[in-house]
Structures are given as structure tokens and as C-alpha cells.
Scaffold this motif. Structure first.
Motif, PDB file in Angstrom:
ATOM      1  N   UNK A 217       0.848  -1.190   0.000  1.00  9.34           N
ATOM      2  CA  UNK A 217       0.000   0.000   0.000  1.00  9.34           C
ATOM      3  C   UNK A 217       0.881   1.236   0.000  1.00  9.34           C
ATOM      4  N   UNK A 218       0.352   2.321  -0.529  1.00  9.87           N
ATOM      5  CA  UNK A 218       1.080   3.586  -0.565  1.00  9.87           C
ATOM      6  C   UNK A 218       0.282   4.630   0.202  1.00  9.87           C
ATOM      7  N   UNK A 219       0.962   5.325   1.109  1.00 13.19           N
ATOM      8  CA  UNK A 219       0.345   6.432   1.834  1.00 13.19           C
ATOM      9  C   UNK A 219       0.481   7.674   0.967  1.00 13.19           C
ATOM     10  N   UNK A 220      -0.651   8.288   0.623  1.00 16.09           N
ATOM     11  CA  UNK A 220      -0.644   9.474  -0.235  1.00 16.09           C
ATOM     12  C   UNK A 220      -1.614  10.517   0.313  1.00 16.09           C
ATOM     13  N   UNK A 221      -1.436  11.732  -0.184  1.00 14.34           N
ATOM     14  CA  UNK A 221      -2.348  12.818   0.171  1.00 14.34           C
ATOM     15  C   UNK A 221      -3.638  12.603  -0.601  1.00 14.34           C
ATOM     16  N   UNK A 222      -4.743  12.624   0.104  1.00  9.19           N
ATOM     17  CA  UNK A 222      -6.050  12.452  -0.531  1.00  9.19           C
ATOM     18  C   UNK A 222      -6.727  13.805  -0.722  1.00  9.19           C
ATOM     19  N   UNK A 223      -6.559  14.688   0.259  1.00 10.16           N
ATOM     20  CA  UNK A 223      -7.157  16.014   0.226  1.00 10.16           C
ATOM     21  C   UNK A 223      -6.096  17.016   0.656  1.00 10.16           C
ATOM     22  N   UNK A 224      -5.892  18.049  -0.136  1.00 14.43           N
ATOM     23  CA  UNK A 224      -4.927  19.086   0.225  1.00 14.43           C
ATOM     24  C   UNK A 224      -5.613  20.147   1.086  1.00 14.43           C
ATOM     25  N   UNK A 225      -4.940  20.588   2.140  1.00 12.07           N
ATOM     26  CA  UNK A 225      -5.535  21.636   2.978  1.00 12.07           C
ATOM     27  C   UNK A 225      -5.518  22.972   2.246  1.00 12.07           C
ATOM     28  N   UNK A 226      -6.466  23.827   2.566  1.00 16.03           N
ATOM     29  CA  UNK A 226      -6.514  25.156   1.958  1.00 16.03           C
ATOM     30  C   UNK A 226      -5.326  25.987   2.425  1.00 16.03           C
ATOM     31  N   UNK A 227      -5.004  25.879   3.708  1.00 18.56           N
ATOM     32  CA  UNK A 227      -3.904  26.632   4.284  1.00 18.56           C
ATOM     33  C   UNK A 227      -2.914  25.647   4.893  1.00 18.56           C
ATOM     34  N   UNK A 228      -1.790  25.438   4.214  1.00 18.58           N
ATOM     35  CA  UNK A 228      -0.839  24.436   4.696  1.00 18.58           C
ATOM     36  C   UNK A 228      -0.120  24.865   5.968  1.00 18.58           C
ATOM     37  N   UNK A 229      -0.172  26.140   6.311  1.00 18.56           N
ATOM     38  CA  UNK A 229       0.477  26.584   7.550  1.00 18.56           C
ATOM     39  C   UNK A 229      -0.360  26.211   8.772  1.00 18.56           C
ATOM     40  N   UNK A 230      -1.606  25.807   8.562  1.00 16.09           N
ATOM     41  CA  UNK A 230      -2.484  25.452   9.680  1.00 16.09           C
ATOM     42  C   UNK A 230      -2.330  23.995  10.106  1.00 16.09           C
ATOM     43  N   UNK A 231      -1.498  23.223   9.406  1.00 15.48           N
ATOM     44  CA  UNK A 231      -1.304  21.821   9.753  1.00 15.48           C
ATOM     45  C   UNK A 231       0.034  21.649  10.468  1.00 15.48           C
ATOM     46  N   UNK A 232       0.194  20.531  11.169  1.00 13.67           N
ATOM     47  CA  UNK A 232       1.441  20.327  11.906  1.00 13.67           C
ATOM     48  C   UNK A 232       2.605  20.034  10.952  1.00 13.67           C
ATOM     49  N   UNK A 233       3.801  20.040  11.502  1.00 13.19           N
ATOM     50  CA  UNK A 233       5.013  19.933  10.687  1.00 13.19           C
ATOM     51  C   UNK A 233       5.124  18.602   9.938  1.00 13.19           C
ATOM     52  N   UNK A 234       4.747  17.501  10.572  1.00 17.53           N
ATOM     53  CA  UNK A 234       4.831  16.199   9.907  1.00 17.53           C
ATOM     54  C   UNK A 234       3.910  16.153   8.685  1.00 17.53           C
ATOM     55  N   UNK A 235       2.703  16.691   8.827  1.00 13.46           N
ATOM     56  CA  UNK A 235       1.764  16.723   7.705  1.00 13.46           C
ATOM     57  C   UNK A 235       2.277  17.649   6.610  1.00 13.46           C
ATOM     58  N   UNK A 236       2.780  18.809   7.006  1.00 14.40           N
ATOM     59  CA  UNK A 236       3.307  19.775   6.028  1.00 14.40           C
ATOM     60  C   UNK A 236       4.485  19.170   5.257  1.00 14.40           C
ATOM     61  N   UNK A 237       5.355  18.446   5.954  1.00 13.51           N
ATOM     62  CA  UNK A 237       6.481  17.792   5.296  1.00 13.51           C
ATOM     63  C   UNK A 237       5.987  16.764   4.286  1.00 13.51           C
ATOM     64  N   UNK A 238       4.979  16.008   4.652  1.00 10.98           N
ATOM     65  CA  UNK A 238       4.447  15.005   3.738  1.00 10.98           C
ATOM     66  C   UNK A 238       3.744  15.660   2.545  1.00 10.98           C
ATOM     67  N   UNK A 239       3.057  16.782   2.765  1.00  6.78           N
ATOM     68  CA  UNK A 239       2.451  17.534   1.665  1.00  6.78           C
ATOM     69  C   UNK A 239       3.531  17.959   0.667  1.00  6.78           C
ATOM     70  N   UNK A 240       4.626  18.469   1.205  1.00  5.46           N
ATOM     71  CA  UNK A 240       5.738  18.901   0.357  1.00  5.46           C
ATOM     72  C   UNK A 240       6.270  17.725  -0.463  1.00  5.46           C
ATOM     73  N   UNK A 241       6.479  16.587   0.183  1.00  5.65           N
ATOM     74  CA  UNK A 241       6.995  15.416  -0.521  1.00  5.65           C
ATOM     75  C   UNK A 241       6.042  14.961  -1.631  1.00  5.65           C
TER      76      UNK A 241
END
Length: 176
Positions: free
Chosen positions: A88-112
Motif C-alpha cells: 500500500x502507498x500512503x498518499x495525500x487524498x485532500x490538500x488543505x486550503x492553508x498548509x500553515x495550519x497543519x502540523x510539521x509532519x503533515x506539512x512535510x508530507x504535503x511537500x513530498x
């Protein structure tokens, strides 16, 4: 008596292999009554991600090699076809409107995820100016602030046309 049951249970346990965008992999025991949501929460917890709602798990169907989303409400065992081990692959399903409102681990994964999608050509953007900005931000994240020896060709983005590359270079030169 208890030992035999435990031994039988251990023998029937299956594992799923989960691959992350940084190419790291880990295994999770596929328990009989584990739902897609339970598996997703376990994977996110293992990675230090608290905002589970942005993520999903994708697997390839062996019959047609198509990616399918794991349904979070259904049992995982009923959704996986083929012979174990399951990947299985862990992927982003929904992008947040404001990426600064999410924690660092989530933001790092969004970037990746965005980096991977830009490099593979999967990310489509109708507005070339917006796409150029994304490439410029990717360049700054990967290469740091621009200097005379910096070139966007270092990013190895084979799917970019010269117009996007030129616009991204202009935007990148203005970032600090």
C-alpha cells in the motif's frame, strides 16, 4: 491450550507493507477485523502524523494494475486482492486550503507529495503562472535561496516545458 491458539493466530496473520513518499517502508499486521480507517490511523500514528483526514492508502489491483483507494469503512482483507504481501502507498487524498495550519509532519508530507507529483508529471495545473510558482517554491525548498551558480536543471524535472522553466526561474530569483 492457549499457546496453540496463539500459534494458530500468529500463523494466520498477514502483513501489509506500507510505502511512504520518502521510499521508507514498514509492515503492519493485518488483523482480521481491521478496517481501512484503523489501518490508516495506525500508519499515520507510526509516522507521527496527527491529521489523518488528509491522507489515504492506495493499492494496485493485480488484475489490471489500477490504483484503488482503500475504503476506510470496509474491512481491509475484503479489499485486497491477490497474494500477500500486499503493498500500500500512503498518499495525500485532500490538500488543505492553508498548509500553515497543519502540523510539521503533515506539512512535510504535503511537500513530498507535491515534489513527487511535479517530478513525475502527475501534477496538472491549468494556470502556467501558478505552476511556475509551485516549481519555484520547490526549487527554494530543495536548493535554498538562489545564487549565481544555481540552476533549476538541478531539480531534474524532465516534464517541464521551457516556458514554465523560464517563469519558474524568474519567480525563484525573487524568493528569499
Amino acid at each position: 491450550m492457549f499457546r496453540r491458539r496463539a500459534d494458530r493466530r500468529a500463523a494466520t496473520n498477514r502483513f501489509v507493507q506500507v510505502e511512504c513518499l520518502d521510499s521508507s517502508q514498514f509492515q503492519i499486521v493485518l488483523e482480521k477485523r481491521l478496517t481501512g480507517n484503523g489501518l490508516l490511523e495506525s500508519v499515520c500514528h507510526s509516522m507521527g502524523i496527527r491529521e489523518v483526514g488528509f491522507f489515504g492508502l492506495v493499492c494496485k489491483q493485480p488484475e489490471d494494475n489500477q490504483d484503488i483507494w482503500l475504503d476506510t469503512n470496509k474491512l481491509v482483507r475484503k479489499q485486497l486482492n491477490g497474494v500477500p504481501p500486499y503493498l500500500l502507498h500512503l498518499v495525500i487524498k485532500v490538500y488543505p486550503i492553508n498548509s500553515t495550519a497543519v502540523d510539521e509532519a503533515t506539512r512535510n508530507y504535503l511537500y513530498q507529495q507535491v515534489k513527487s507529483d511535479i517530478k513525475s508529471g502527475r501534477l496538472r495545473c491549468e494556470n502556467p503562472a501558478n505552476f511556475s510558482k509551485m516549481v519555484a517554491f520547490l526549487a527554494q525548498g530543495e536548493l535554498g535561496d538562489i545564487n549565481p551558480s544555481t540552476s533549476l536543471s538541478e531539480l531534474m524535472l524532465p516534464n517541464l516545458n521551457t516556458q514554465i522553466l523560464s517563469q519558474a526561474t524568474d519567480v525563484y530569483s525573487q524568493l528569499k
